[in-house]
Motif scaffolding. Structure first.
Motif, PDB file in Angstrom:
ATOM      1  N   CYS A  11       1.061   4.590  -2.630  1.00  0.00           N
ATOM      2  CA  CYS A  11       0.705   5.864  -1.983  1.00  0.00           C
ATOM      3  C   CYS A  11       1.860   6.858  -2.096  1.00  0.00           C
ATOM      4  CB  CYS A  11       0.326   5.631  -0.519  1.00  0.00           C
ATOM      5  SG  CYS A  11      -1.303   4.856  -0.347  1.00  0.00           S
ATOM      6  N   ASP A  43      -6.784   1.155  -0.415  1.00  0.00           N
ATOM      7  CA  ASP A  43      -5.973   2.073   0.387  1.00  0.00           C
ATOM      8  C   ASP A  43      -5.502   3.256  -0.469  1.00  0.00           C
ATOM      9  OD1 ASP A  43      -4.928   2.730   2.829  1.00  0.00           O
ATOM     10  OD2 ASP A  43      -3.322   1.239   2.836  1.00  0.00           O
ATOM     11  N   LEU A  44      -5.009   2.946  -1.667  1.00  0.00           N
ATOM     12  CA  LEU A  44      -4.554   4.011  -2.572  1.00  0.00           C
ATOM     13  C   LEU A  44      -5.719   4.936  -2.932  1.00  0.00           C
ATOM     14  CD1 LEU A  44      -2.560   5.364  -4.579  1.00  0.00           C
ATOM     15  CD2 LEU A  44      -3.338   3.691  -6.281  1.00  0.00           C
ATOM     16  N   GLU A  95      -3.575   0.230 -10.073  1.00  0.00           N
ATOM     17  CA  GLU A  95      -3.163   1.406  -9.289  1.00  0.00           C
ATOM     18  C   GLU A  95      -2.565   2.495 -10.182  1.00  0.00           C
ATOM     19  OE1 GLU A  95      -2.200  -1.270  -5.284  1.00  0.00           O
ATOM     20  OE2 GLU A  95      -0.577  -0.778  -6.657  1.00  0.00           O
ATOM     21  N   ILE A 123      -1.523   4.247   6.373  1.00  0.00           N
ATOM     22  CA  ILE A 123      -1.431   3.015   5.575  1.00  0.00           C
ATOM     23  C   ILE A 123      -2.035   1.838   6.346  1.00  0.00           C
ATOM     24  CG2 ILE A 123       0.243   1.397   4.524  1.00  0.00           C
ATOM     25  CD1 ILE A 123       0.230   4.103   3.110  1.00  0.00           C
ATOM     26  N   SER A 153       0.847  -1.195   0.000  1.00  0.00           N
ATOM     27  CA  SER A 153       0.000   0.000   0.000  1.00  0.00           C
ATOM     28  C   SER A 153       0.878   1.238   0.000  1.00  0.00           C
ATOM     29  CB  SER A 153      -0.870   0.057   1.259  1.00  0.00           C
ATOM     30  OG  SER A 153      -1.963  -0.783   1.158  1.00  0.00           O
ATOM     31  N   LEU A 168      -6.422   7.429  -0.251  1.00  0.00           N
ATOM     32  CA  LEU A 168      -5.488   8.563  -0.267  1.00  0.00           C
ATOM     33  C   LEU A 168      -5.843   9.521  -1.402  1.00  0.00           C
ATOM     34  CD1 LEU A 168      -2.917  10.203   0.365  1.00  0.00           C
ATOM     35  CD2 LEU A 168      -1.649   8.627  -1.110  1.00  0.00           C
ATOM     36  N   HIS A 187      -2.540  10.520   5.296  1.00  0.00           N
ATOM     37  CA  HIS A 187      -3.200   9.219   5.149  1.00  0.00           C
ATOM     38  C   HIS A 187      -2.444   8.156   5.953  1.00  0.00           C
ATOM     39  CE1 HIS A 187      -5.285   5.897   3.167  1.00  0.00           C
ATOM     40  NE2 HIS A 187      -4.102   5.352   2.926  1.00  0.00           N
ATOM     41  N   LEU A 210       2.278  10.428   4.936  1.00  0.00           N
ATOM     42  CA  LEU A 210       1.824   9.041   5.083  1.00  0.00           C
ATOM     43  C   LEU A 210       2.252   8.530   6.450  1.00  0.00           C
ATOM     44  CD1 LEU A 210       2.836   7.726   1.556  1.00  0.00           C
ATOM     45  CD2 LEU A 210       0.574   8.488   2.319  1.00  0.00           C
TER      46      LEU A 210
END
Ligand code: UD1
Length: 454
Positions: free
Chosen positions: A56, A225-226, A199, A260, A52, A229, A258, A69
């Motif tokens: 990100c 998760d991406l 992604e 992770i 992740s 963000l 964000h 992050l």
């Protein structure tokens, strides 16, 4: 004299941050010495997901503002990505002290949108910068990733998707040269489910002109998760976590903070460590919701699991039974857990069939497990594991990240002292593996040149 790792200079970081991060910059010739036989007890805390954190970090390319992050694991692949972003002109700050898992990235100026071969060759996920670079700067020069131990690993689907969005991409001297005025939204149906491909295109579409519709997308938690963000940065994305994702491009993205997700593969690896050693282990700070296929299979094998919101207690049952697995895209059984499951299957009663459907050559661990006394044969995509083997210690060689994890698991139950060579593969993706295992009672130490350690 063993050679040092590529990032063995404290000057790279400066100050206290250097001190905290220095432990992963170990010599490339480091080995683990593991004495088997100790049941794991107590608890192990799970780190943030490398897979992740990598996309990100690449997403930070999409804005001139600061992206912060949290829960970024301190592993070698993250350090490689930091180097990659810095080589393009980004400012990347790795946290220290209580903020040691925080990374701040500011891509105010990307003076050199090039992913150099020297950096890309050590980490395939570098292709994740392709989409964001084109979207942000209108151009990118990215070294083609080579194959790796687990197969050819092409990125044709990334290229095809970006071309459909209006990019012109040429391959010259081992580099992809990409250009676009402004990417345009597109309707893309992936020929094959690809995690980093999904992604990469998601990031590109976030800044493209108009709407994009992606079908047959990867549904992995890392994609979700991406997307979280990107949404925090102002992107308009719907459907992440399903196979159809809809993106409405915006003209500008802004900074964001964000956290992770926990690493589901690290958590799965320690669940197997608890089970294979006949231990009683709490795997803490994980997301059991991401571990359904792995936990289901462990229970079929007779492993006892007590699941709570953010932790799983694993205890070996009376006997381990054989069970078959077939690797699949999420939510199926993850290919990144196949090698570790195979180590467990060597200790089960009966024969297990392990079928690898995602990568063509992901059985590099079989030869080494057999050298430790396992009885595994491979035919095509399927390995037959005859369980009940009494594993013996041996000197073995790590070949890739997850294969190495399988060898660690086997060594934890083998008679005597095993020596694992080339543990830099493990350092790519497992944070503090030896410290975490030692904290749960394993006998494991790192041997070799260590430049600076806490
Ligand atoms: C990601 C994970 C990796 C995991 C894999 C599968 C990261 C950084 N890595 O890798 O740990 O093992 O997902 O869960 O997140 N393919 C093509 N053309 C492409 C792209 C992929 O043919 O353009 C094929 C691959 O060769 C493979 C399959 O698609 O057979 C899946 O690969 P993919 O999901 O892309 O793996 P990665 O994203 O590289």
């Amino acid at each position: 004299m063993p050679s040092r790792g590529w990032s063995n200079s404290l000057d790279l970081y400066g100050g206290r941050g250097a001190f905290i991060w220095a432990h992963i910059y170990t010599g490339t010739m480091d080995k683990f010495v593991i004495r088997g036989g100790n049941p794991l007890q107590g608890s192990i805390k799970i780190s943030g997901a490398k897979n992740s954190a990598l996309p990100c970090m690449a997403a930070a390319i999409l804005t001139e503002d600061e992206v912060i992050l949290e829960n970024v694991p301190q592993v070698r692949d993250i350090e490689t990505e930091r180097k990659l972003l810095e080589s393009m002109g980004a400012e990347v700050e790795l946290g220290y002290g209580r903020a040691q898992h925080r990374t701040s990235i500011r891509c105010a100026v990307l003076s050199d949108p090039v992913a150099k071969y020297e950096i890309v060759k050590t980490m395939r996920a570098s292709s994740l910068v392709l989409g964001p670079l084109i979207a942000r700067t209108g151009m990118a020069r990215v070294a083609m990733p080579g194959g790796c131990a687990i197969g050819g690993r092409p990125i044709d689907l990334h290229i095809k998707g970006l071309e459909a969005m209006g990019a012109t991409i040429l391959q010259e001297h081992g580099y992809l040269e990409a250009r676009a005025n402004r990417l345009k939204g597109a309707h893309i149906v992936f020929d094959k489910i690809t995690v980093t491909g999904t992604e990469d295109l998601l990031m590109a579409a976030a800044l493209a002109d108009g709407e994009s519709l992606f079908e047959n997308c990867a549904r992995e938690p890392e994609v979700v998760d991406l997307a979280a963000l990107l949404r925090a940065m102002g992107a308009r994305i719907e459907g992440a976590g399903t196979s159809t994702i809809h993106v409405r491009g915006v003209a500008r993205l802004h900074g964001a903070r964000h956290r992770i997700n926990p690493d589901r593969i690290e958590a799965g690896t320690y669940l197997i460590a608890g089970a294979i050693t006949g231990g009683d282990l709490h795997v803490e700070g994980c997301n059991p919701g991401h571990l359904g296929a792995v936990m289901g299979k462990l229970e079929q094998c007779g492993v006892k699991l007590d699941v709570s919101k953010e932790s799983v207690r694993v205890r070996a049952g009376d006997r381990l039974s054989a069970s078959d697995i077939t690797t699949e895209e999420y939510p199926g059984f993850p290919t990144d857990m196949q090698a570790q499951f195979m180590a467990l299957a060597t200790q089960a009663n009966g024969t297990s069939l392990v079928t690898e459907n995602i990568f063509e050559n992901r059985f590099m661990h079989v030869g080494e497990l057999n050298r430790m006394g396992a009885n595994i044969t491979v035919q095509g995509r399927t390995a037959t594991v005859r369980g009940g083997a009494r594993l013996q210690s041996a000197a073995v060689m790590c070949s890739d990240l997850r294969a190495s994890a399988a060898l660690v698991l086997a060594a934890l139950v083998a008679d005597g002292e095993s020596i694992l060579d080339r543990v830099y593969h493990i350092d790519r993706g497992y944070e503090h593996l030896e410290e975490k295992l030692r904290g749960a009672g394993a006998q494991i130490r790192r041997m070799g040149e260590v430049f600076a350690r806490r």
